[in-house]
Design an enzyme around this catalytic site. Structure first.
Site, PDB file in Angstrom:
ATOM      1  N   SER A  22       0.959  -1.219  -0.022  1.00  0.00           N
ATOM      2  CA  SER A  22      -0.023   0.184  -0.037  1.00  0.00           C
ATOM      3  C   SER A  22       1.041   1.114  -0.064  1.00  0.00           C
ATOM      4  O   SER A  22       1.898   1.125   0.765  1.00  0.00           O
ATOM      5  CB  SER A  22      -0.986   0.057   1.132  1.00  0.00           C
ATOM      6  N   GLU A  23       0.349   2.031  -0.642  1.00  0.00           N
ATOM      7  CA  GLU A  23       1.398   3.531  -0.919  1.00  0.00           C
ATOM      8  C   GLU A  23       1.734   4.271   0.322  1.00  0.00           C
ATOM      9  O   GLU A  23       2.653   5.024   0.235  1.00  0.00           O
ATOM     10  CB  GLU A  23       0.756   4.358  -2.018  1.00  0.00           C
TER      11      GLU A  23
END
Length: 220
Positions: A47-48
């Site tokens: 996840s960024e």
């Protein structure tokens, strides 16, 4: 979008997962894909906001405010998970280290270009990592509703600002699986109970149909 439609999309996208790969899941619908990993494979979800190795949302009451995805939704950490800062996260994305990203979409056009970050005149969260992800991931899978508010989201040309110049790899909707090509959008699969004619009627862009179109699989 109904939960049934979201589940259809998430289950089909999950069949694109491959063993021992690094996969980014975007905000919203794409995070549901983590619930349907095919048996026998291990996927490292990124996840960024800075985690590799997250899993499906935890049971109610077991949420940890320090474990969230980029949209603030609760996630679980798998054994061996790692957290890091945004600089490291975007180095992975921009450096071409992601095998696949799954993103939501506002529109996809006949050339496979994606618009998913801005609606002119409306207050929206902004681009986030969408532009970097479409440019940097090896495969880009769009998970979205086929029709919204009575209008097709599969259009001849984008009317919303494009996310990137690069076309996406695959589009999975609640009605169909579409594969962009140099000739246009190829209708690869129809959702269970959905006819080719129904997909064509719900699609503003022209479709390429080659022979019999199989039904979308939802389990391995």
């Amino acid at each position: 979008m109904s939960m049934e439609a979201k589940e259809i999309i998430a289950r089909r996208v999950a069949l694109e997962l491959r063993d021992n790969t690094l996969v980014n899941l975007g905000i919203g619908l794409p995070t549901l894909v983590a619930r349907y990993i095919p048996p026998g494979i291990r996927v490292h979800f990124q996840s960024e906001n800075g985690i590799i190795g997250f899993g499906a949302p935890p049971p109610e009451g077991m949420e940890d405010p320090n474990l969230t995805d980029a949209g603030g939704g609760f996630i679980s950490a798998m054994p061996g998970a790692a957290s890091f800062d945004s600089a490291m996260s975007f180095m992975l994305i921009r450096g071409g280290h992601l095998d696949m990203t799954v993103l939501g979409g506002l529109q996809v056009d006949a050339r496979g270009q994606l618009a998913n970050w801005m609606v002119p005149g409306k207050l929206v969260p902004g681009m986030g990592g969408a532009m970097d992800l479409v440019a940097g991931a090896r495969r880009v899978v769009v998970a979205m509703q086929h029709v919204a508010k009575g209008e097709s989201k599969i259009v001849p040309e984008l009317t919303l600002p494009p996310t990137a110049a690069r076309p996406v790899t695959l589009v999975v909707t609640d009605l169909a699986v579409l594969e962009p090509s140099a000739q246009g959008l190829i209708l690869k699969e129809c959702a269970p109970g959905v006819s080719v004619e129904a997909v064509r009627a719900a699609t503003a862009a022209p479709l390429i149909i080659r022979g019999d179109v199989p039904e979308m699989a939802l389990t391995p």
